[in-house]
Design an enzyme around this catalytic site. Structure first.
Site, PDB file in Angstrom:
ATOM      1  N   TYR A  23       0.863  -1.187   0.000  1.00 20.82           N
ATOM      2  CA  TYR A  23       0.000   0.000   0.000  1.00 20.82           C
ATOM      3  C   TYR A  23       0.899   1.236   0.000  1.00 20.82           C
ATOM      4  CZ  TYR A  23      -4.345   2.518   0.678  1.00 20.82           C
ATOM      5  OH  TYR A  23      -5.403   3.360   0.507  1.00 20.82           O
ATOM      6  N   LYS A  46     -20.071 -20.773 -10.036  1.00 18.55           N
ATOM      7  CA  LYS A  46     -19.413 -20.528 -11.325  1.00 18.55           C
ATOM      8  C   LYS A  46     -17.989 -20.012 -11.089  1.00 18.55           C
ATOM      9  CE  LYS A  46     -20.000 -20.182 -15.822  1.00 18.55           C
ATOM     10  NZ  LYS A  46     -20.967 -20.748 -16.739  1.00 18.55           N
ATOM     11  N   ASP A  94     -24.519 -18.926 -20.996  1.00 17.96           N
ATOM     12  CA  ASP A  94     -25.739 -19.688 -21.300  1.00 17.96           C
ATOM     13  C   ASP A  94     -25.939 -19.798 -22.812  1.00 17.96           C
ATOM     14  OD1 ASP A  94     -26.694 -19.957 -18.507  1.00 17.96           O
ATOM     15  OD2 ASP A  94     -26.768 -17.793 -18.639  1.00 17.96           O
ATOM     16  N   GLY A 144     -34.589 -19.824 -27.154  1.00 14.65           N
ATOM     17  CA  GLY A 144     -34.038 -18.905 -26.155  1.00 14.65           C
ATOM     18  C   GLY A 144     -32.581 -18.608 -26.457  1.00 14.65           C
TER      19      GLY A 144
END
Length: 751
Positions: free
Chosen positions: A41, A96, A164, A198
């Site tokens: 950092y 997933k 999908d 679809g």
């Protein structure tokens, strides 16, 4: 193949334990000192900040961007369950994310967006571009998914991929390449019928047309029938793009003479009569989940020449998206791609198809539970094929480079393959393999401690996973009460409860035990007390007499005590050749440590026996043994009386002429670290050791428990080997999963 039953309680427990959810975020750089924090950092971080501001491409060098994918959903089309909202989709998206990690070592973070407005999603995702190397859209309903993906592809300079749609299309294309090769048909000549207009269905047809299928040969159907030119009812721009010139008006009409059927619709949409009307050697991809449009049994009953694929793992030819998306993104990320284009998807499909035509390694067949070879029941590789990680991404990367979407092309694809091999987690395929073997074995597993809730949950899991029959030793009322507390009351009917008090075999057991112990100071009364009241002894007697095939014990008592009780029934002492081998799984590595159970202070001959037995366990797990005799000295320095036997043990093996690699004595870092081992060029090991033979049981115990507590290693064992029947002794701090793993080891007769 045995069907697996997963109960709601098991599914919830899996997501709840050991802590809620399915993944952690772990630092990959040191974070221990003030200097570390100053580099991580402020002020050290200012240097890479300026470098990226000066040259944005260096973000891939100094941040995780290049190996980070966002898994994004709004929960409007969850896993065939419909629109349940963004929050309800989180378990799926976490799942997933861990699949990305498990199969391709891609870091993924799930992001659930609480809106159904396509413009809001487009805005939100596009603003996240700097964070990620790729975007995986998931479970967003049509037609919004088309709009969102198309717009994001136009405005973002990283890959955007709606799995999908395209994931299903890629695996479907891979299977079809092989099915058509097998039947001698060309894609441009085939009549293809698709049911389900679809996201997935439209993407499947689009990809097949890109690969050569003719527009008017492809008939798309939805709930209202065929999508033909001129139809107006229930249409949208995406369906219209696939309207064919045809006289067919119903799925039934379209199926007559069809070469290929693709289903992404609903259970039972296809009848045996429809299949009977198809062309010779019909190809049927019935991909509806969880139940296909027609089952392989139903299709084959009317057409023995049909090639059938489904979305299910319990049938051959599973169209599984996990064969695609992890490797597509791996290849795309590694060339810092601007997009995943059609050429990359087709390259992925062709590479998958080619892999299915190659000879299948034994470990893959083992994991799948049967011998696999290219044919009607094997046209798509299985998800557990270890070659996927180094075969698919190079094909995807090459296609990306050839089509100009690579920001940083890979110069040496062969070297790239090697780096991909190194990413593969061998422990996952080993565990998958032994689970598959256990499923085939269908062993009757004796769980000795039926009064422990962990043991009962493991016994239920063993039986419901289709691994075999669980025999639980305990009292009915006690088992029933504990199962009900665990939320598994209905499992009482499934398990077989065995109680010594009402066993018809008890007299037979006592006679056997008296024969063994009468000259060791045990009278008939002692033997009765042991056989009838000690569940460890009673369970061992069950196993000895063939009233079960394997034994799991040790969860409620110290392993040394349980081991001494088992020795009343079996010859399992050091002098009998018994050895305890513990498997440690950590950070994608598996190392066996021996002896962790039997030999207190082995001499050089004992150590040689331990090495041989451990090598047998390694081979049983699918590992090629590399044994290191470890100590605090390396090849004679520093000189110590304690290290001498570790130095001599390899010489004992030299005389025995064994058929595995071994070397010693050496420290653990020499044994496990290839760079340190390279400092000793005469070392006979060809790579890091996967078996550590240690000087004594106390050092074995310290090593295992230190790895478990400090490094979070998964411990399987000690695996008892050298005994005539499969007996596995768990530790008292075993989890349900640990106990189940030990039951699987026993079922496979590992050891």
């Amino acid at each position: 193949m045995t069907k697996t039953k997963i109960t709601p309680e098991e599914a919830l427990a899996y997501h709840l334990e050991p802590r809620p959810g399915k993944y952690d975020v772990v630092a990959s750089t040191p974070m221990a000192t003030q200097r570390d924090l100053s580099l991580a950092y402020s002020p050290g971080v200012a240097v890479p900040v300026q470098a990226i501001a000066d040259n944005p491409a260096t973000a891939y060098d100094y941040t995780v961007k290049g190996n980070m994918v966002a898994v994004i959903s709004n929960g409007t089309a969850i896993l065939g369950m419909g629109n349940l909202g963004a929050l309800a989709s989180k378990p799926v998206m976490e799942g997933k994310a861990v699949l990305f990690k498990r199969f391709a070592d891609v870091n993924a973070i799930d992001i659930e967006l609480d809106t159904e407005d396509a413009d809001e999603i487009i805005k939100a995702v596009s603003l996240m571009g700097p964070t990620f190397g790729g975007i995986n859209l998931e479970d967003i309903k049509a037609p919004e998914c088309f709009i969102i993906e198309q717009r994001l592809k136009e405005i973002m300079d990283i890959p955007v991929f709606h799995d999908d749609q395209h994931g299903t299309a890629v695996i479907c294309a891979a299977g079809l390449i092989n099915a058509l090769e097998m039947t001698g048909k060309k894609i441009e000549d085939c009549k293809i019928v698709l049911n389900g207009a679809g996201a997935a269905g439209i993407a499947c047809l689009e990809l097949l047309k890109t690969m050569g299928a003719r527009h008017d040969n492809c008939i798309m159907c939805d709930t209202k029938g065929v999508i033909y030119q001129g139809r107006t009812e229930g249409m949208n721009q995406w369906k219209s793009a696939h309207a064919a010139r045809t006289d067919h008006r119903s799925l039934e009409e379209a199926m007559v003479g069809a070469d290929v059927f693709l289903g992404v619709s609903v259970k039972g949409a296809v009848t045996p009569e429809m299949v009977a009307s198809m062309a010779d050697n019909p190809v049927i991809f019935a991909m509806a989940n969880p139940d296909p449009e027609i089952t392989p049994e139903e299709a084959h009953a009317v057409r023995a020449d049909a090639i059938v694929a489904t979305g299910r793992s319990d049938y051959p030819n599973q169209v599984n998206n996990v064969l695609g998306f992890p490797y597509l993104f791996r290849g795309a990320l590694d060339i810092h791609a601007r997009a995943i284009n059609d050429e990359m998807k087709i390259a992925c499909a062709r590479a998958l198809a080619a892999l299915a035509r190659e000879d299948v390694p034994d470990e893959v067949a083992m994991a799948y539970g049967r011998k696999l070879s290219f044919g009607r029941d094997y046209i798509i590789p299985t998800p557990f094929d270890p070659r996927l990680i180094y075969v698919i991404p190079p094909a995807v990367a090459k296609a990306g480079m050839d089509t100009g979407v690579a920001r940083r092309p890979i110069v040496d694809l062969k070297a790239y393959e090697q780096t991909l091999k190194a990413r593969m987690d061998p422990t996952a395929s080993i565990l998958q393999g032994i689970h598959a073997r256990a499923k085939q074995a269908q062993a009757r597993m004796i769980f000795a401690e039926g009064d422990d809730p962990r043991v009962l949950r493991a016994a239920v899991a063993y039986q419901r996973a289709g691994l075999g029959k669980a025999l639980v030793v305990g009292r009915d009322a006690d088992v029933k009460e504990k199962l009900e507390i665990a939320g598994l009351g209905d499992a009482m009917r499934e398990l077989e409860i065995v109680n010594a008090a009402n066993s018809r075999h008890l007299d037979q057991y006592k006679d056997f035990l008296y024969q063994r112990l009468q000259r060791n100071g045990f009278d008939r009364h002692d033997v009765h007390r042991l056989a009838a009241r000690d569940r460890h002894v009673f369970s061992a007697l069950m196993l000895q007499h063939g009233h079960g095939d394997g034994l799991i014990t040790g969860v409620t008592r110290k392993s040394a005590h349980v081991f001494s009780l088992i020795n009343h029934v079996f010859d399992a002492k050091a002098s009998d050749g018994a050895v305890g081998v513990t498997a440690l799984l950590n950070k994608g590595r598996i190392v066996l440590i021996a002896d962790t159970l039997v030999h207190e202070w082995p001499d050089e001959n004992d150590l040689a026996t331990i090495a041989i037995k451990a090598a047998g366990v390694a081979r049983n797990l699918g590992l090629e043994p590399r044994v290191a005799f470890v100590s605090f000295s390396t090849f004679g320095y520093p000189v110590s009386e304690r290290a001498t036997k570790m130095h001599v043990a390899p010489k004992v093996l030299d005389r025995m002429g064994v058929d595995f690699e071994y070397e010693g004595e050496m420290t653990v870092d020499v044994a496990l670290n290839a760079d340190v081992m390279a400092q000793y060029p005469f070392c006979r090991l060809t790579g890091p050791a996967n078996i550590l033979v240690v000087p004594a049981r106390h050092s074995a115990s310290i090593s295992v428990k230190l790895m478990q507590e400090m490094a979070g290693a998964t411990v399987i064992g000690p695996i008892l080997t050298g005994v005539t029947k499969p007996i596995q002794i768990c530790s008292t701090n075993s989890t349900v999963n640990d106990i189940l793993n030990m039951a699987v080891m026993a079922a496979c007769k590992v050891g």
